[in-house]
Design an enzyme around this catalytic site. Structure first.
Site, PDB file in Angstrom:
ATOM      1  N   LYS A  39      41.048  47.546  23.733  1.00 41.22           N
ATOM      2  CA  LYS A  39      41.050  48.806  24.472  1.00 41.22           C
ATOM      3  C   LYS A  39      42.371  49.644  23.926  1.00 41.22           C
ATOM      4  O   LYS A  39      42.508  50.758  23.894  1.00 41.22           O
ATOM      5  CB  LYS A  39      41.473  48.958  25.940  1.00 41.22           C
ATOM      6  N   ARG A 134      47.517  44.664  41.846  1.00 40.65           N
ATOM      7  CA  ARG A 134      46.488  45.664  41.321  1.00 40.65           C
ATOM      8  C   ARG A 134      45.223  45.087  41.818  1.00 40.65           C
ATOM      9  O   ARG A 134      44.964  44.977  43.101  1.00 40.65           O
ATOM     10  CB  ARG A 134      46.569  45.608  39.814  1.00 40.65           C
TER      11      ARG A 134
HETATM   12  C1  LIG Z   1      44.279  45.645  29.358  1.00 41.13           C
HETATM   13  C2  LIG Z   1      43.974  44.205  30.282  1.00 41.13           C
HETATM   14  C3  LIG Z   1      44.258  42.986  29.543  1.00 41.13           C
HETATM   15  C4  LIG Z   1      45.043  42.922  28.263  1.00 41.13           C
HETATM   16  O1  LIG Z   1      46.537  43.304  28.304  1.00 41.13           O
HETATM   17  P1  LIG Z   1      47.311  43.016  27.391  1.00 41.13           P
HETATM   18  O2  LIG Z   1      48.877  43.038  27.981  1.00 41.13           O
HETATM   19  O3  LIG Z   1      47.100  44.168  26.283  1.00 41.13           O
HETATM   20  O4  LIG Z   1      47.287  41.626  26.679  1.00 41.13           O
HETATM   21  C5  LIG Z   1      43.755  41.886  30.230  1.00 41.13           C
HETATM   22  N1  LIG Z   1      43.223  41.961  31.411  1.00 41.13           N
HETATM   23  C6  LIG Z   1      42.868  43.069  32.080  1.00 41.13           C
HETATM   24  C7  LIG Z   1      42.220  43.098  33.236  1.00 41.13           C
HETATM   25  C8  LIG Z   1      43.235  44.373  31.237  1.00 41.13           C
HETATM   26  O5  LIG Z   1      43.137  45.523  32.140  1.00 41.13           O
END
Ligand SMILES: *Cc1c(COP(=O)(O)O)cnc(C)c1O
Length: 369
Positions: A39, A134
């Site tokens: 993303k 969260r």
């Molecule tokens: C964005 C996200 C990740 C990845 O996070 P990073 O800090 O970019 O490695 C992993 N798990 C969830 C649920 C996320 O929303």
């Protein structure tokens, strides 16, 4: 349509691929598979391909649209929706994604129904909230009950495992204790359903710290990593963690200079608020040479998250479509910066998210590898 060249995001596929390999290698040595989270680069398929080539075992994004693009591009790895699905999205989630992270019983039932209607089995990881506040079930009892419901009453779903998320809303550190708590919850779920779980997903880049310092407990066998691969900035800069020889320029921004002029550094006139309604502090540093770039907050968010590659260049601030630089030191060092020149910037993760998804920022791919 105008052939737009600048500003542009420079996507260095070779450096990205090397970063992926570094992370998947370190993880593999501890029995951990990597879900590559795409993303941060708008799920661009050519970037996502480097996650595949670099050894990820699955890909994840928070956006269904990005997963649909990856599917259409012929990406072969399992695709996971990592934002807990909307109830209203259940059918599309099942259509597009092989699996999703979940924390709500009604959504799980809707996914089950959609999967059965489409003749599919949709994989789910149940999220457990270990204090970051969260997404996630709260407490092992609630988690286990959800697991039993999926296992017994949802033939359209496959309970692949459990997962957690730390360091997002609540800024909670992924300590060894938190990872052990996750493993203990996995054991309780396994006891309740009477079979082992395939995946215990220990979190994101912030949990990769525990791989690097060798304190990740054995039970964790997956991490979902985006920032640590794309930017390699948070762990070293915010936590003082040595990530090894990772590239920090897999995604950069190039923008064109549209004005160069000597001006005072302190605004002249009655000072109120800036273009975004904020009160700013200005330091009077006398007359200095400034440059204006044709790129602005709309393209990258916060000008404090741009790091000039040229030495002697300082980002002073920005409005929606312009960025103001102090280039006096660069000129004093003998560099020339003129209208029409292109300057390159390294970025934070947030800025990379914006520039790769901005309609007005082009994509330029390089592959040194
Ligand atoms: C964005 C996200 C990740 C990845 O996070 P990073 O800090 O970019 O490695 C992993 N798990 C969830 C649920 C996320 O929303």
């Amino acid at each position: 349509m105008r052939k737009q060249i600048y500003p542009r995001a420079v996507l260095d596929l070779g450096h990205l691929r090397e970063n992926v390999k570094m992370v998947t290698g370190r993880c593999a040595a501890m029995g951990i598979q990597v879900m590559g989270v795409v993303k941060g680069c708008d799920g661009l398929p050519r970037c996502a391909s480097q996650f595949v080539r670099g050894g990820c075992s699955s890909l994840g994004s928070s956006r269904i649209g990005q997963l649909a693009d990856l599917r259409a591009a012929g990406i072969s790895l399992p695709l996971w929706l990592i934002r807990i699905p909307m109830l209203s999205d259940a059918e599309e989630v099942v259509q597009v994604a092989d699996g999703s992270l979940n924390s709500d019983l009604a959504v799980l039932r809707a996914l089950d129904q959609a999967a059965r209607a489409q003749g599919k089995t949709h994989q789910v990881l149940l999220m457990t909230d270990l204090g970051d506040l969260r997404e996630g079930f709260w407490g092992v009892k609630e988690l286990t009950e959800a697991a039993l419901m999926v296992e017994r009453d949802c033939p359209g779903l496959h309970l692949t495992g459990i997962g957690t998320n730390l360091g997002c809303y609540g800024s909670v550190l992924a300590t060894r204790e938190k990872m052990e708590e996750l493993c203990a919850q996995a054991k309780e779920v396994e006891a309740a359903i009477g079979r082992p779980l395939e995946v215990v997903s220990g979190g994101a880049t912030s949990s990769y710290m525990r791989v690097l310092d060798g304190t990740m407990p054995e039970g964790v066998n997956q991490l979902r990593i985006g920032e640590g691969i794309l930017m390699a900035r948070d762990l070293p800069d915010l936590h003082g963690v040595d990530m090894g020889p990772m590239h920090r320029d897999a995604i950069t921004l190039e923008a064109e200079v549209v004005e160069v002029r000597e001006k005072p550094t302190y605004p002249q006139g009655a000072i109120t608020v800036d273009a975004f309604g904020h009160r700013q502090a200005y330091e009077d540093r006398g007359i200095r040479c400034h440059a204006v770039l044709a790129v602005g907050k709309v393209d990258y968010g916060d000008p404090g998250e741009l790091f000039p590659e040229a030495s002697g260049v300082r980002v002073l601030g920005a409005s929606s479509d312009h960025t103001l630089l102090d280039i006096q030191d660069a000129l004093d060092q003998g560099q020339e910066i003129r209208v029409g020149d292109i300057l390159r910037f390294r970025l934070t993760y947030a800025a990379a998210v914006y520039v790769t998804s901005s309609r007005d920022v082009g994509h330029y791919y390089v592959d040194q590898g």
